[in-house]
Design a protein around this motif. Sequence first.
Motif, PDB file in Angstrom:
ATOM      1  N   LEU A  66      22.998   1.445 -98.222  1.00 18.40           N
ATOM      2  CA  LEU A  66      22.058   2.956 -98.052  1.00 18.40           C
ATOM      3  C   LEU A  66      22.921   4.084 -97.896  1.00 18.40           C
ATOM      4  O   LEU A  66      22.611   5.054 -98.207  1.00 18.40           O
ATOM      5  CB  LEU A  66      21.227   2.615 -96.902  1.00 18.40           C
ATOM      6  N   SER A  67      24.026   3.850 -97.247  1.00 19.84           N
ATOM      7  CA  SER A  67      25.004   4.948 -97.068  1.00 19.84           C
ATOM      8  C   SER A  67      25.647   5.594 -98.308  1.00 19.84           C
ATOM      9  O   SER A  67      25.959   6.757 -98.221  1.00 19.84           O
ATOM     10  CB  SER A  67      26.015   4.589 -96.062  1.00 19.84           C
ATOM     11  N   LEU A  68      25.340   4.836 -99.508  1.00 25.15           N
ATOM     12  CA  LEU A  68      25.893   5.357-100.754  1.00 25.15           C
ATOM     13  C   LEU A  68      24.642   6.167-101.431  1.00 25.15           C
ATOM     14  O   LEU A  68      24.874   6.920-102.278  1.00 25.15           O
ATOM     15  CB  LEU A  68      26.365   4.234-101.565  1.00 25.15           C
ATOM     16  N   VAL A  69      23.542   6.090-100.880  1.00 24.92           N
ATOM     17  CA  VAL A  69      22.407   6.843-101.467  1.00 24.92           C
ATOM     18  C   VAL A  69      22.575   8.185-101.535  1.00 24.92           C
ATOM     19  O   VAL A  69      22.531   9.008-102.515  1.00 24.92           O
ATOM     20  CB  VAL A  69      21.167   6.399-100.791  1.00 24.92           C
ATOM     21  N   PRO A  70      23.193   9.008-100.422  1.00 27.69           N
ATOM     22  CA  PRO A  70      23.429  10.443-100.625  1.00 27.69           C
ATOM     23  C   PRO A  70      24.433  10.978-101.635  1.00 27.69           C
ATOM     24  O   PRO A  70      24.267  11.816-102.504  1.00 27.69           O
ATOM     25  CB  PRO A  70      23.996  10.803 -99.243  1.00 27.69           C
ATOM     26  N   VAL A  71      25.581  10.262-101.778  1.00 27.53           N
ATOM     27  CA  VAL A  71      26.401  10.543-102.870  1.00 27.53           C
ATOM     28  C   VAL A  71      26.146  10.241-104.226  1.00 27.53           C
ATOM     29  O   VAL A  71      26.153  10.930-105.080  1.00 27.53           O
ATOM     30  CB  VAL A  71      27.971   9.856-102.462  1.00 27.53           C
ATOM     31  N   THR A  72      25.407   9.155-104.450  1.00 23.35           N
ATOM     32  CA  THR A  72      24.754   8.776-105.797  1.00 23.35           C
ATOM     33  C   THR A  72      23.476   9.931-106.072  1.00 23.35           C
ATOM     34  O   THR A  72      23.493  10.195-107.203  1.00 23.35           O
ATOM     35  CB  THR A  72      24.328   7.381-105.998  1.00 23.35           C
ATOM     36  N   THR A  73      22.973  10.244-104.961  1.00 29.74           N
ATOM     37  CA  THR A  73      21.700  11.164-105.148  1.00 29.74           C
ATOM     38  C   THR A  73      22.391  12.425-105.731  1.00 29.74           C
ATOM     39  O   THR A  73      21.932  13.464-106.705  1.00 29.74           O
ATOM     40  CB  THR A  73      21.082  11.568-103.891  1.00 29.74           C
ATOM     41  N   ALA A  74      23.543  12.984-105.049  1.00 26.05           N
ATOM     42  CA  ALA A  74      24.063  14.303-105.295  1.00 26.05           C
ATOM     43  C   ALA A  74      24.788  14.213-106.744  1.00 26.05           C
ATOM     44  O   ALA A  74      24.683  15.184-107.383  1.00 26.05           O
ATOM     45  CB  ALA A  74      25.274  14.626-104.210  1.00 26.05           C
ATOM     46  N   TRP A  75      25.465  12.932-107.010  1.00 29.63           N
ATOM     47  CA  TRP A  75      26.037  12.910-108.371  1.00 29.63           C
ATOM     48  C   TRP A  75      24.931  12.815-109.343  1.00 29.63           C
ATOM     49  O   TRP A  75      24.991  13.528-110.513  1.00 29.63           O
ATOM     50  CB  TRP A  75      26.866  11.693-108.533  1.00 29.63           C
ATOM     51  N   MET A  76      23.812  12.147-109.294  1.00 34.49           N
ATOM     52  CA  MET A  76      22.860  12.157-110.451  1.00 34.49           C
ATOM     53  C   MET A  76      22.071  13.330-110.413  1.00 34.49           C
ATOM     54  O   MET A  76      21.660  13.909-111.488  1.00 34.49           O
ATOM     55  CB  MET A  76      21.644  11.101-109.879  1.00 34.49           C
TER      56      MET A  76
END
Length: 195
Positions: free
Chosen positions: A85-95
């Motif tokens: 779940l901690s990877l959600v912010p970075v993948t959110t920003a990237w997408m």
Amino acid sequence: MTTQRMEAFTDGVVAILITIMILELKPPAGATLEALRPILPVFLVYVLSFAYLGIYWTNHHHMLQVAEHVNGKVLWANLHLLFWLSLVPVTTAWMGANHDAPIPTATYGLVLLISASSYRILQNALVALQGPGSLLATAMGRNRKGLISELCYILSIPLAFVSPWISDALFVAVALIWIVPDQRIESRLAGPARG
């Protein structure tokens, strides 16, 4: 040991993840409605990811309401879930920054898939610890929504290379089926109160 510390820790981590995501949103460059256009994809992905984190948080809360205790295996399973779940912010920003690109979309789908699998691992560890006759075990039963979700995430990864919009539609569809908290647990909690 009781579930309180694990629940409090998870609450804190989810709150931090949501805070990180909102800090990624930048204000529009101008004061017109047209100035909103460039940030709209980022905002929409933020809304989707906020919904996902909220879904995990509410279902995690409901699950722990019927769990009586945790052990080291459950704590590690919870940390495993929180890592993904901690990877959600970075993948959110990237997408959000590359909303029509297949690799960020596929990566977002992969993180959602592994998060869902991690949640299932946590759920299974909790059920095993509570025992087959526990309230949690009887409430869990078959997890059709979970299996459908994982299937949608699996499909979203290769479909991102066909059209990221198809994957986005799958992400939204999964979020919509989970917006209502897990009724299996709520019905078990409400059941004894009626009788």
